[in-house]
Design a protein around this motif. Structure first.
Motif, PDB file in Angstrom:
ATOM      1  N   ASP A 186      -9.755   9.042 -14.513  1.00 31.29           N
ATOM      2  CA  ASP A 186     -10.969   9.883 -15.064  1.00 31.29           C
ATOM      3  C   ASP A 186     -12.305   9.163 -14.918  1.00 31.29           C
ATOM      4  OD1 ASP A 186      -9.357  12.003 -15.363  1.00 31.29           O
ATOM      5  OD2 ASP A 186      -9.621  11.926 -17.503  1.00 31.29           O
ATOM      6  N   PHE A 187     -12.081   7.671 -15.412  1.00 30.76           N
ATOM      7  CA  PHE A 187     -13.180   6.762 -15.150  1.00 30.76           C
ATOM      8  C   PHE A 187     -13.862   6.744 -13.646  1.00 30.76           C
ATOM      9  CE2 PHE A 187     -15.110   2.520 -14.487  1.00 30.76           C
ATOM     10  CZ  PHE A 187     -16.020   2.704 -15.420  1.00 30.76           C
ATOM     11  N   GLU A 188     -13.081   6.917 -12.681  1.00 31.81           N
ATOM     12  CA  GLU A 188     -13.589   6.736 -11.416  1.00 31.81           C
ATOM     13  C   GLU A 188     -13.731   8.289 -10.700  1.00 31.81           C
ATOM     14  OE1 GLU A 188     -10.683   4.432  -8.932  1.00 31.81           O
ATOM     15  OE2 GLU A 188     -10.072   3.604 -10.846  1.00 31.81           O
ATOM     16  N   ARG A 189     -13.189   9.222 -11.326  1.00 35.89           N
ATOM     17  CA  ARG A 189     -13.367  10.482 -10.687  1.00 35.89           C
ATOM     18  C   ARG A 189     -14.088  11.419 -11.483  1.00 35.89           C
ATOM     19  NH1 ARG A 189      -7.116  11.345  -8.858  1.00 35.89           N
ATOM     20  NH2 ARG A 189      -6.687  12.071 -10.883  1.00 35.89           N
ATOM     21  N   LYS A 190     -14.132  11.329 -12.746  1.00 34.77           N
ATOM     22  CA  LYS A 190     -15.410  12.094 -13.670  1.00 34.77           C
ATOM     23  C   LYS A 190     -16.472  11.346 -13.871  1.00 34.77           C
ATOM     24  CE  LYS A 190     -11.487  14.966 -15.496  1.00 34.77           C
ATOM     25  NZ  LYS A 190     -11.629  15.861 -14.682  1.00 34.77           N
ATOM     26  N   ILE A 191     -17.546  11.489 -13.102  1.00 31.60           N
ATOM     27  CA  ILE A 191     -18.746  10.808 -13.435  1.00 31.60           C
ATOM     28  C   ILE A 191     -19.955  11.796 -13.969  1.00 31.60           C
ATOM     29  CG2 ILE A 191     -20.502   9.390 -12.007  1.00 31.60           C
ATOM     30  CD1 ILE A 191     -17.696   8.580 -11.702  1.00 31.60           C
ATOM     31  N   LEU A 192     -20.500  11.101 -15.204  1.00 29.71           N
ATOM     32  CA  LEU A 192     -21.381  11.778 -16.084  1.00 29.71           C
ATOM     33  C   LEU A 192     -22.536  11.531 -15.517  1.00 29.71           C
ATOM     34  CD1 LEU A 192     -19.362  11.219 -19.462  1.00 29.71           C
ATOM     35  CD2 LEU A 192     -18.949  12.814 -17.684  1.00 29.71           C
ATOM     36  N   SER A 213       0.984  -1.232   0.085  1.00 32.99           N
ATOM     37  CA  SER A 213       0.060  -0.038   0.135  1.00 32.99           C
ATOM     38  C   SER A 213       0.758   1.213  -0.165  1.00 32.99           C
ATOM     39  CB  SER A 213      -1.015   0.145   1.271  1.00 32.99           C
ATOM     40  OG  SER A 213      -0.220  -0.144   2.431  1.00 32.99           O
ATOM     41  N   ASP A 214       2.142   1.100  -0.064  1.00 35.97           N
ATOM     42  CA  ASP A 214       3.047   2.309   0.027  1.00 35.97           C
ATOM     43  C   ASP A 214       3.029   3.086  -1.272  1.00 35.97           C
ATOM     44  OD1 ASP A 214       3.914   1.510   2.431  1.00 35.97           O
ATOM     45  OD2 ASP A 214       5.866   0.482   1.623  1.00 35.97           O
ATOM     46  N   TYR A 215       2.597   2.742  -2.462  1.00 34.83           N
ATOM     47  CA  TYR A 215       2.626   3.499  -3.689  1.00 34.83           C
ATOM     48  C   TYR A 215       1.081   3.412  -4.010  1.00 34.83           C
ATOM     49  CZ  TYR A 215       7.611   2.782  -2.702  1.00 34.83           C
ATOM     50  OH  TYR A 215       8.955   2.618  -2.198  1.00 34.83           O
ATOM     51  N   THR A 216       0.099   3.384  -3.351  1.00 30.49           N
ATOM     52  CA  THR A 216      -0.990   3.328  -4.071  1.00 30.49           C
ATOM     53  C   THR A 216      -1.902   4.657  -3.896  1.00 30.49           C
ATOM     54  OG1 THR A 216      -2.207   2.500  -1.902  1.00 30.49           O
ATOM     55  CG2 THR A 216      -1.326   0.777  -3.803  1.00 30.49           C
ATOM     56  N   ILE A 217      -2.755   5.038  -4.754  1.00 30.35           N
ATOM     57  CA  ILE A 217      -3.663   6.205  -4.759  1.00 30.35           C
ATOM     58  C   ILE A 217      -4.926   5.784  -3.823  1.00 30.35           C
ATOM     59  CG2 ILE A 217      -5.004   8.035  -5.696  1.00 30.35           C
ATOM     60  CD1 ILE A 217      -3.203   7.644  -8.152  1.00 30.35           C
ATOM     61  N   LYS A 218      -4.962   6.201  -2.573  1.00 28.15           N
ATOM     62  CA  LYS A 218      -6.065   5.770  -1.632  1.00 28.15           C
ATOM     63  C   LYS A 218      -7.377   5.862  -2.133  1.00 28.15           C
ATOM     64  CE  LYS A 218      -2.819   5.115   1.375  1.00 28.15           C
ATOM     65  NZ  LYS A 218      -2.314   3.466   1.694  1.00 28.15           N
ATOM     66  N   GLY A 219      -8.146   4.634  -2.082  1.00 26.59           N
ATOM     67  CA  GLY A 219      -9.622   4.634  -2.539  1.00 26.59           C
ATOM     68  C   GLY A 219      -9.767   4.811  -4.058  1.00 26.59           C
ATOM     69  N   ARG A 220      -8.602   4.389  -4.711  1.00 30.89           N
ATOM     70  CA  ARG A 220      -9.005   4.105  -6.170  1.00 30.89           C
ATOM     71  C   ARG A 220      -8.380   2.966  -6.568  1.00 30.89           C
ATOM     72  NH1 ARG A 220     -12.762   7.939  -6.953  1.00 30.89           N
ATOM     73  NH2 ARG A 220     -12.103   9.982  -6.166  1.00 30.89           N
ATOM     74  N   GLY A 221      -9.252   2.381  -7.585  1.00 31.04           N
ATOM     75  CA  GLY A 221      -8.661   1.207  -8.400  1.00 31.04           C
ATOM     76  C   GLY A 221      -7.427   1.390  -9.368  1.00 31.04           C
ATOM     77  N   ALA A 222      -7.633   2.166 -10.276  1.00 34.70           N
ATOM     78  CA  ALA A 222      -6.711   2.579 -11.281  1.00 34.70           C
ATOM     79  C   ALA A 222      -5.623   3.589 -10.600  1.00 34.70           C
ATOM     80  CB  ALA A 222      -7.146   3.236 -12.339  1.00 34.70           C
ATOM     81  N   GLN A 223      -4.256   3.390 -10.790  1.00 32.58           N
ATOM     82  CA  GLN A 223      -3.207   4.165 -10.224  1.00 32.58           C
ATOM     83  C   GLN A 223      -2.752   5.186 -11.443  1.00 32.58           C
ATOM     84  OE1 GLN A 223      -2.616   3.639  -6.576  1.00 32.58           O
ATOM     85  NE2 GLN A 223      -4.513   2.593  -7.016  1.00 32.58           N
ATOM     86  N   GLU A 224      -3.241   5.233 -12.399  1.00 33.53           N
ATOM     87  CA  GLU A 224      -2.836   6.299 -13.168  1.00 33.53           C
ATOM     88  C   GLU A 224      -3.632   6.566 -14.237  1.00 33.53           C
ATOM     89  OE1 GLU A 224      -0.060   4.624 -15.679  1.00 33.53           O
ATOM     90  OE2 GLU A 224      -0.841   2.766 -16.244  1.00 33.53           O
ATOM     91  N   ASN A 225      -3.658   7.739 -14.947  1.00 31.67           N
ATOM     92  CA  ASN A 225      -4.668   8.087 -15.994  1.00 31.67           C
ATOM     93  C   ASN A 225      -3.822   7.846 -17.402  1.00 31.67           C
ATOM     94  OD1 ASN A 225      -7.030   9.136 -15.474  1.00 31.67           O
ATOM     95  ND2 ASN A 225      -6.438  11.102 -15.237  1.00 31.67           N
ATOM     96  N   THR A 226      -4.397   6.515 -17.853  1.00 33.23           N
ATOM     97  CA  THR A 226      -3.749   6.255 -19.187  1.00 33.23           C
ATOM     98  C   THR A 226      -4.168   7.122 -20.449  1.00 33.23           C
ATOM     99  OG1 THR A 226      -5.604   4.682 -19.557  1.00 33.23           O
ATOM    100  CG2 THR A 226      -3.632   3.940 -18.325  1.00 33.23           C
ATOM    101  N   PRO A 227      -3.387   7.197 -21.394  1.00 30.45           N
ATOM    102  CA  PRO A 227      -3.735   7.856 -22.546  1.00 30.45           C
ATOM    103  C   PRO A 227      -5.044   7.586 -23.145  1.00 30.45           C
ATOM    104  CG  PRO A 227      -1.367   7.542 -22.571  1.00 30.45           C
ATOM    105  CD  PRO A 227      -1.890   6.531 -21.397  1.00 30.45           C
TER     106      PRO A 227
END
Length: 357
Positions: A101-107, A3-17
């Protein structure tokens, strides 16, 4: 779990292009270092709700691998953050990343109930089960605020139209009174997703979903009220939850599920990179093993788009999974059956009231 390198509360750890966009947004190391030195956060990790206004809401499902003919989505994107979710790729069509974005920008589709009502009143429409949702969870956290799914259920009840629900959120019990009314007419079937019985696995795989005890309680409460429940034991991920199949089936059956379905995980499009990045950060000790076993189920690749095979898998590992599924059905669901929904009433309610003639 690391858990040392994870973004808390999210599944994806990056925004892919986004494959449809010419430009790529990149967070540079020098910017991150500047933020660190200044004591600032480079990313506030907050969820953003964005209203959109589609012209239609009911979608015809043409894939032969999906057990539904029509679906509708009250929201696009999903705050649950399931790292394996096949719906991530669809966020790219909206101009966003399939990653964070999929987890943080909800339409948010505020007009969904009105669009649904127009569809059900259409003279050309013939009753056929519409599933909430075929893409993202209709009871994700946004539903607490917007209540769009509940409004849609009220429309289905008004027009006596069959509806299916797929969710992994206990919030569905908020609308138990509506579900019971729909069930009085044989108009409702609920699919509850249970991917693991281990909370540690659930927390890193599906970070903002309901806990396992809450999901089992949801199955039990719905079943006790006569509402048919199918458990979605999906996806099965070799090396992560594949060893739980028999225990999962037994447990959901004991809590009242009438049937269960499963798929073998496939990591198409951007999801392959998202999942690979995630597992190296959260499960580094078994990352290569899991990835290689997934590849073995899909002809040596994470990216499998072959109809008829992509959700079932092939090879020795897939065969073992299918054997366990058959054993689970024989042992725990032998005398159970999920009922067909009622399509006979809707024709008399197209105008919103019972026809006298």
């Amino acid at each position: 779990m690391n858990s040392d390198y994870t973004i808390k509360g999210r599944g994806a750890q990056e925004n892919t292009p986004n494959k449809f966009l010419q430009h790529i947004y990149e967070t540079r190391d020098d910017f991150l270092e500047f933020c660190r030195l200044e004591g600032e956060s480079a990313d506030n990790n907050r969820t953003q709700y964005i209203p959109i206004f589609p012209k239609t809401i009911v979608n015809e499902v043409k894939s032969p691998d999906v057990g539904m003919m029509y679906s509708m989505n009250t929201y696009q994107g999903c705050e649950h953050g399931c790292v394996y979710c096949y719906a991530r790729n669809t966020h790219e069509y909206w101009g966003y990343s399939a990653g964070l974005d999929f987890e943080r920008k909800i339409l948010v589709k505020r007009d969904a109930p009105k669009l649904l009502e127009a569809k059900l009143k259409s003279k050309a429409w013939k009753a056929c089960t519409i599933v909430l949702s075929g893409n993202t969870d209709c009871y994700q956290p946004a539903e607490h605020k917007y209540k769009i799914t509940r409004e849609c259920l009220e429309v289905f009840l008004k027009y006596r139209h069959p509806v299916g629900i797929i969710t992994k959120n206990g919030l569905i019990l908020r609308d138990l009174h509506l579900l019971k009314e729909l069930n009085n007419y044989g108009l409702i079937g609920v699919n509850v997703s249970v991917t693991s019985l281990k909370e540690e696995t659930r927390r890193i795989l599906e970070p903002r979903t309901a806990s396992i005890p809450k999901r089992l309680k949801t199955i039990k409460v719905l079943s006790e009220n006569g509402i048919p429940v199918n458990a979605m034991l999906a996806p099965i991920i070799p090396g992560i939850n594949s060893h739980e199949i028999l225990d999962l089936a037994k447990t959901v059956s004991e809590n009242g599920a009438l049937s269960f379905a499963f798929t073998i995980v496939r990591l198409n499009g951007a999801i392959g990179g998202i999942f690979t990045d995630w597992i190296h950060k959260t499960m580094p000790d078994r990352a290569y093993k899991v990835l290689n076993q997934i590849k073995e189920c899909h002809g040596g690749t994470l990216n499998d788009s072959r109809f008829g095979i992509r959700s079932k898998g092939e090879g020795k590992i897939a065969t073992q999974i299918h054997d366990m599924v058959r054993l689970a059905r024989r042992n725990y669901f032998k005398d159970k059956k999920f009922p067909a929904l009622n399509t006979e009433l809707h024709g008399r309610y197209k105008t919103g009231q019972l026809s006298l003639f």
